[in-house]
Design an enzyme around this catalytic site. Structure first.
Site, PDB file in Angstrom:
ATOM      1  N   HIS A  76      12.801  -2.463   2.339  1.00  0.00           N
ATOM      2  CA  HIS A  76      12.267  -1.171   2.782  1.00  0.00           C
ATOM      3  C   HIS A  76      13.165  -0.054   2.271  1.00  0.00           C
ATOM      4  O   HIS A  76      14.397  -0.170   2.304  1.00  0.00           O
ATOM      5  CB  HIS A  76      12.205  -1.075   4.305  1.00  0.00           C
ATOM      6  CG  HIS A  76      11.269  -2.054   4.917  1.00  0.00           C
ATOM      7  ND1 HIS A  76       9.902  -1.927   4.846  1.00  0.00           N
ATOM      8  CD2 HIS A  76      11.513  -3.197   5.596  1.00  0.00           C
ATOM      9  CE1 HIS A  76       9.340  -2.948   5.459  1.00  0.00           C
ATOM     10  NE2 HIS A  76      10.294  -3.739   5.917  1.00  0.00           N
ATOM     11  N   ARG A 135      12.469   4.753  12.973  1.00  0.00           N
ATOM     12  CA  ARG A 135      11.211   5.494  12.869  1.00  0.00           C
ATOM     13  C   ARG A 135      10.307   5.202  14.057  1.00  0.00           C
ATOM     14  O   ARG A 135      10.773   4.747  15.091  1.00  0.00           O
ATOM     15  CB  ARG A 135      10.564   5.154  11.527  1.00  0.00           C
ATOM     16  CG  ARG A 135      11.516   5.561  10.368  1.00  0.00           C
ATOM     17  CD  ARG A 135      10.935   5.398   9.017  1.00  0.00           C
ATOM     18  NE  ARG A 135       9.721   6.179   8.891  1.00  0.00           N
ATOM     19  CZ  ARG A 135       8.764   5.892   8.013  1.00  0.00           C
ATOM     20  NH1 ARG A 135       8.888   4.858   7.197  1.00  0.00           N
ATOM     21  NH2 ARG A 135       7.684   6.633   7.945  1.00  0.00           N
ATOM     22  N   GLU A 177      12.599  -9.281   2.403  1.00  0.00           N
ATOM     23  CA  GLU A 177      11.869  -8.082   2.821  1.00  0.00           C
ATOM     24  C   GLU A 177      12.687  -6.856   2.422  1.00  0.00           C
ATOM     25  O   GLU A 177      13.897  -6.802   2.657  1.00  0.00           O
ATOM     26  CB  GLU A 177      11.675  -8.124   4.341  1.00  0.00           C
ATOM     27  CG  GLU A 177      10.979  -6.929   4.918  1.00  0.00           C
ATOM     28  CD  GLU A 177      10.912  -6.976   6.441  1.00  0.00           C
ATOM     29  OE1 GLU A 177       9.921  -6.490   6.980  1.00  0.00           O
ATOM     30  OE2 GLU A 177      11.862  -7.493   7.090  1.00  0.00           O
ATOM     31  N   ARG A 235       4.900  11.009  -2.038  1.00  0.00           N
ATOM     32  CA  ARG A 235       4.640  10.783  -0.620  1.00  0.00           C
ATOM     33  C   ARG A 235       5.912  10.935   0.207  1.00  0.00           C
ATOM     34  O   ARG A 235       6.867  10.180   0.037  1.00  0.00           O
ATOM     35  CB  ARG A 235       4.086   9.366  -0.429  1.00  0.00           C
ATOM     36  CG  ARG A 235       3.828   9.023   1.006  1.00  0.00           C
ATOM     37  CD  ARG A 235       3.379   7.579   1.151  1.00  0.00           C
ATOM     38  NE  ARG A 235       3.233   7.272   2.558  1.00  0.00           N
ATOM     39  CZ  ARG A 235       3.583   6.124   3.102  1.00  0.00           C
ATOM     40  NH1 ARG A 235       4.074   5.157   2.360  1.00  0.00           N
ATOM     41  NH2 ARG A 235       3.421   5.935   4.378  1.00  0.00           N
ATOM     42  N   ASN A 288       8.204  -5.469  -0.584  1.00  0.00           N
ATOM     43  CA  ASN A 288       8.059  -4.263   0.210  1.00  0.00           C
ATOM     44  C   ASN A 288       6.574  -4.174   0.533  1.00  0.00           C
ATOM     45  O   ASN A 288       5.782  -3.707  -0.273  1.00  0.00           O
ATOM     46  CB  ASN A 288       8.533  -3.025  -0.551  1.00  0.00           C
ATOM     47  CG  ASN A 288       8.470  -1.775   0.315  1.00  0.00           C
ATOM     48  OD1 ASN A 288       7.794  -1.740   1.336  1.00  0.00           O
ATOM     49  ND2 ASN A 288       9.171  -0.734  -0.117  1.00  0.00           N
ATOM     50  N   TYR A 302      11.041   8.729   1.832  1.00  0.00           N
ATOM     51  CA  TYR A 302      11.015   7.685   0.818  1.00  0.00           C
ATOM     52  C   TYR A 302      11.758   8.038  -0.466  1.00  0.00           C
ATOM     53  O   TYR A 302      11.866   7.204  -1.358  1.00  0.00           O
ATOM     54  CB  TYR A 302       9.568   7.319   0.486  1.00  0.00           C
ATOM     55  CG  TYR A 302       8.815   6.824   1.696  1.00  0.00           C
ATOM     56  CD1 TYR A 302       9.127   5.604   2.278  1.00  0.00           C
ATOM     57  CD2 TYR A 302       7.811   7.586   2.277  1.00  0.00           C
ATOM     58  CE1 TYR A 302       8.460   5.139   3.395  1.00  0.00           C
ATOM     59  CE2 TYR A 302       7.130   7.127   3.391  1.00  0.00           C
ATOM     60  CZ  TYR A 302       7.454   5.918   3.946  1.00  0.00           C
ATOM     61  OH  TYR A 302       6.797   5.474   5.058  1.00  0.00           O
ATOM     62  N   ALA A 327       2.975  -0.707   4.946  1.00  0.00           N
ATOM     63  CA  ALA A 327       2.426  -0.785   6.302  1.00  0.00           C
ATOM     64  C   ALA A 327       1.985  -2.188   6.676  1.00  0.00           C
ATOM     65  O   ALA A 327       1.936  -2.527   7.864  1.00  0.00           O
ATOM     66  CB  ALA A 327       1.263   0.192   6.449  1.00  0.00           C
ATOM     67  N   PRO A 367       0.798  -1.221   0.000  1.00  0.00           N
ATOM     68  CA  PRO A 367       0.000   0.000   0.000  1.00  0.00           C
ATOM     69  C   PRO A 367       0.833   1.274   0.000  1.00  0.00           C
ATOM     70  O   PRO A 367       1.861   1.362   0.653  1.00  0.00           O
ATOM     71  CB  PRO A 367      -0.839  -0.108   1.272  1.00  0.00           C
ATOM     72  CG  PRO A 367      -0.155  -1.105   2.127  1.00  0.00           C
ATOM     73  CD  PRO A 367       0.568  -2.029   1.198  1.00  0.00           C
ATOM     74  N   ASN A 368       0.339   2.209  -0.779  1.00  0.00           N
ATOM     75  CA  ASN A 368       0.861   3.572  -0.899  1.00  0.00           C
ATOM     76  C   ASN A 368       2.177   3.677  -1.661  1.00  0.00           C
ATOM     77  O   ASN A 368       2.650   4.784  -1.911  1.00  0.00           O
ATOM     78  CB  ASN A 368       0.995   4.235   0.481  1.00  0.00           C
ATOM     79  CG  ASN A 368      -0.337   4.339   1.177  1.00  0.00           C
ATOM     80  OD1 ASN A 368      -1.319   4.784   0.597  1.00  0.00           O
ATOM     81  ND2 ASN A 368      -0.396   3.878   2.414  1.00  0.00           N
TER      82      ASN A 368
END
Length: 155
Positions: free
Chosen positions: A113, A120, A111, A30, A87, A35, A90, A22-23
């Site tokens: 990111h 964070r 995984e 964003r 990735n 990012y 969330a 998502p996103n």
């Protein structure tokens, strides 16, 4: 009903699924301070170029829907993909379904990111995806994908 747990005979052992949650379709817009300014299309281009150098085929996908990501993990198994770069956005921190899907397949999942979740908010420090993945690459911006792809080339 198709049995997605068993690879088909037309193994795609040079194909790497790159799944984005998502996103991530909003990359470049964003929160660029977190990012980066590269879009998902920019990252796809980088991966295609690096994949060619490594003899790997990239199958890049994005969805804002958890079930699509689960289905694509199953598909990676069904077609005999070499690996999956995931990735999960969330969903990394919330999805037992993705954790279980990763555990259910034999295809190695890395995984990925862009940022380093451990630097964070506290809720980002827990990863259901990471608990099931072969490894994690984080914190190198778009280059996280390239580092992960390089690792896959050595599997």
């Amino acid at each position: 009903m198709t049995d997605t747990a068993q690879p088909h005979s037309d193994l795609q052992d040079t194909t790497v699924f790159v799944l984005n949650g998502p996103n991530l379709n909003l990359l470049g817009l964003r929160e660029p301070t977190i990012y980066g300014s590269q879009t998902l299309d920019d990252i796809a281009g980088m991966l295609e170029d690096r994949g060619q150098e490594l003899g790997l085929e990239i199958d890049m996908r994005q969805s804002n829907h958890e079930g699509h990501l689960v289905d694509w993990l199953h598909e990676a198994q069904a077609v005999g993909a070499k690996a999956v770069l995931l990735n999960a956005g969330a969903y990394t921190h919330t999805s037992v379904a993705l954790h279980d899907a990763i555990k259910a397949i034999k295809v190695p999942v890395i995984e990925v990111h862009l940022s380093n979740p451990h630097t964070r908010e506290a809720f980002r420090h827990h990863s259901y995806v990471g608990m099931a993945a072969k490894g994690t690459v984080a914190g190198f911006g778009a280059n996280s994908y390239i580092v992960a792809l390089d690792a896959v080339s050595r599997l």
